[in-house]
Motif scaffolding. Structure first.
Motif, PDB file in Angstrom:
ATOM      1  N   LEU A 348       0.831  -1.191   0.000  1.00 24.87           N
ATOM      2  CA  LEU A 348       0.000   0.000   0.000  1.00 24.87           C
ATOM      3  C   LEU A 348       0.872   1.251   0.000  1.00 24.87           C
ATOM      4  O   LEU A 348       1.766   1.401   0.843  1.00 24.87           O
ATOM      5  CB  LEU A 348      -0.912   0.023   1.233  1.00 24.87           C
ATOM      6  CG  LEU A 348      -1.951  -1.099   1.365  1.00 24.87           C
ATOM      7  CD1 LEU A 348      -2.843  -0.824   2.564  1.00 24.87           C
ATOM      8  CD2 LEU A 348      -2.772  -1.246   0.113  1.00 24.87           C
ATOM      9  N   GLU A 352      -3.069   5.059  -0.576  1.00 20.30           N
ATOM     10  CA  GLU A 352      -3.918   3.928  -0.191  1.00 20.30           C
ATOM     11  C   GLU A 352      -4.013   3.819   1.328  1.00 20.30           C
ATOM     12  O   GLU A 352      -5.088   3.529   1.877  1.00 20.30           O
ATOM     13  CB  GLU A 352      -3.359   2.643  -0.797  1.00 20.30           C
ATOM     14  CG  GLU A 352      -3.494   2.585  -2.317  1.00 20.30           C
ATOM     15  CD  GLU A 352      -2.794   1.387  -2.927  1.00 20.30           C
ATOM     16  OE1 GLU A 352      -3.366   0.764  -3.832  1.00 20.30           O
ATOM     17  OE2 GLU A 352      -1.671   1.075  -2.487  1.00 20.30           O
ATOM     18  N   LYS A 428      -7.304   2.585  -5.012  1.00 22.39           N
ATOM     19  CA  LYS A 428      -6.993   1.479  -4.109  1.00 22.39           C
ATOM     20  C   LYS A 428      -7.867   0.260  -4.374  1.00 22.39           C
ATOM     21  O   LYS A 428      -7.384  -0.875  -4.447  1.00 22.39           O
ATOM     22  CB  LYS A 428      -7.162   1.904  -2.653  1.00 22.39           C
ATOM     23  CG  LYS A 428      -6.927   0.751  -1.663  1.00 22.39           C
ATOM     24  CD  LYS A 428      -7.256   1.114  -0.248  1.00 22.39           C
ATOM     25  CE  LYS A 428      -7.010  -0.086   0.667  1.00 22.39           C
ATOM     26  NZ  LYS A 428      -7.953  -1.192   0.396  1.00 22.39           N
TER      27      LYS A 428
END
Length: 578
Positions: A348, A352, A428
């Motif tokens: 991530l 995100e 995301k």
């Protein structure tokens, strides 16, 4: 009689199939209305008739008593409160059995090529006819039907169906004996040899539990099993049977392992709707802490790391790890297969992770406060976050500008904050679903909805039914094929052929929702059938229960209560014109 027959013929000639949708009501006679049902429209006789062609449904005409009374009322008469309230639809109404048989006779005369005195120039093969009956006769007849028999374009006769229904009852001693059913069929049809075929339906989602709770929602997972050679009434299907899993799953069950992802999707959809309409309905917060607090902790942690202080401990956990731990606590049924799905993404980026903190945002003010803190941290150089290549969000542009110490002024007013959060959330979730399904995603948010529905189906089949990859893979292909051509539809039934052994442990000690035996003789056009079935739900919607006081809720898993069953018998006979 001739006048009534001409009316029926005229009505039959004016009905057309309108893309599978039942046509508007057309009055055949004063007491009768007729519909043509076919295509995607659910047939009310699918339990009793295996045909796939459009059918005529005849029933008692509903009278508009309200309009009649209004005409008779005086102009200055005040209406009571109850008269102003909307009235519920009474539902379909049935005809007396004698009247239904009379109409069936008219249909047979119209289809008989030997009846020449009617003056019909061109004989048209009409769709099969089914008539709702009120069960007022001793046999409790609820449907009668007729289906033309053909030899090429020529009508040679009719299949005549009579459906009777009794119940509900928990007394299994009143169930028929299979040998007696076979003997009765042989006697009526003068047959020496008969064959039998069994069918059973079990609802699996009610007997598969998470944390000892029964799943109650609009979702339904059931298995249909068919087999040849039935030995006794209500026998358990043999393992050599053919089985089909039927899956209807609605998203949003809090006990689902992907409920957190569902809530993220709901926020994303709310943002998309807010951008479209200008009004944003904020979902209920996901976290105990406010989004502003979570974002500030996140920024403080990043600043400490940039300053060389890496002693933040648990704050350094990635969001996939936290999500995995939450799911592991939610249900012990999530095994290594599900774990691998949720722990696969460990990359991530800043945007995100920011989305994961801000998904609990509950107001516009909170949204602007969060982005204000982020932008100030970037301007001061307190954080130097990294972000995935390929992102087109406005936040990514600001982050790239911060590397060079020159950032544009972003007014956090109007729809700008909503647009910024929507962009990072969509980025995301698209990457999440790429990880789950390895498919080429489009930019539209409705595609993400489809993929989430597929994810719900896969995870629930894995958790509830313990399916392995070799079973989930064909189901994924079925879902993807459907959604390639259709919009989101959580009511759709996805069907997967399976081996009964795969789900045997869920139904072997359970009562079936529907069980029937089909006794047949003859071959081809001369085949006739007798069907005896029991079901836990009323088989017809227009006939009241004989014992309405016996209705009760279905027993939960492990209960010793006896289930209540409706008994339905469908008998077929043939009338030949030549």
């Amino acid at each position: 009689m001739p006048g009534a027959l001409q009316g029926a013929v005229a009505v039959a000639g004016t009905c057309e199939l309108a893309d599978g949708v039942g046509l508007p009501v057309v009055l055949a006679q004063a007491d009768v209305e007729i519909r043509l049902v076919g295509g995607s429209c659910k047939s009310p006789v699918e339990r009793f008739w295996s045909g796939s062609s459009p059918v005529y449904i005849l029933q008692k005409a509903t009278q508009n008593e309200e309009s009649d009374s209004m005409e008779e009322s005086k102009a200055d008469e005040a209406l009571s409160h109850s008269e102003l309230l909307p009235k519920e639809s009474p539902g379909p109404a049935a005809l007396p059995v004698g009247r239904a048989k009379q109409l069936l006779s008219l249909y047979a005369m119209v289809q008989n090529p030997n009846v020449t005195h009617l003056g019909l120039s061109d004989l048209v093969v009409l769709p099969p006819l089914w008539i709702r009956c009120d069960g007022s006769d001793p046999e409790h007849t609820c449907w009668v039907g007729a289906e033309p028999l053909r030899a090429g374009q020529k009508i040679t006769g009719l299949n005549i169906y009579v459906v009777s229904c009794e119940g509900p009852t928990a007394d299994k001693t009143c169930f028929a004996n299979l040998e007696e059913l076979k003997m009765d069929h042989k006697r009526r049809h003068h047959s020496c040899v008969v064959t039998t075929k069994g069918f059973a339906r079990y609802e699996l989602i009610q007997v598969a539990a998470i944390e000892d709770t029964i799943v109650e929602s609009g979702s339904n997972i059931c298995v249909d099993i068919t087999w040849n050679i039935v030995d006794k009434i209500l026998e358990t299907p043999p393992l050599i049977s053919a089985a089909t899993l039927n899956i209807t799953l609605e998203s949003g069950d809090p006990r689902s392992p992907v409920y957190q992802v569902f809530r993220e999707l709901q926020l994303l959809l709310a943002l998309a709707e807010g951008l479209r309409t200008g009004v944003t309905e904020w979902p209920e917060a996901l976290e105990c802490e406010s989004a502003v607090e979570l974002v500030q902790e996140f920024l403080t942690d990043l600043k400490k790391k940039l300053d060389g202080d890496c002693g933040s401990g648990s704050k350094g956990e990635t969001e996939p790890t936290k999500l995995f731990q939450k799911i592991k606590c939610d249900t012990a049924a999530v095994d290594s297969y599900i774990n691998s799905i949720f722990s696969e993404r460990g990359d991530l980026d800043f945007a995100e992770q920011l989305w994961c903190k801000m998904r609990s945002v509950s107001s516009y003010q909170e949204l602007t406060d969060c982005f204000t803190r982020v932008i100030k941290s970037l301007e001061r150089g307190e954080i130097q976050p990294w972000i995935h290549q390929g992102s087109s969000s406005s936040l990514r542009t600001l982050i790239q500008q911060s590397y060079h110490g020159r950032m544009e002024v972003v007014p956090l007013t109007g729809i700008t904050p909503i647009q910024m959060l929507f962009e990072i959330g969509l980025d995301k979730m698209k990457k999440d679903y790429v990880s789950f399904f390895v498919v080429d995603l489009q930019e539209q948010v409705h595609r993400v909805q489809k993929l989430h529905h597929m994810l719900e189906i896969m995870v629930n089949c894995r958790v509830l039914l313990q399916f392995r990859h070799e079973n989930l893979f064909p189901l994924t292909q079925i879902c993807m094929k459907y959604y390639k051509e259709n919009p989101l539809n959580e009511k759709h039934v996805f069907q997967l052929p399976i081996r009964p052994a795969l789900v045997k442990k869920f139904y072997q000690n359970e009562h079936p929702e529907l069980w029937k035996v089909e006794i047949s003789s003859g071959h081809g056009a001369k085949e006739v059938k007798t069907t005896w079935q029991v079901s836990t739900s009323p088989p017809v919607e227009h006939v009241a229960s004989n014992h309405s006081g016996l209705f009760c809720d279905s027993p939960v898993n492990g209960s010793t209560e006896e289930r209540l069953y409706f008994i339905t018998v469908t008998k077929c006979s043939q009338v030949h014109f030549t």
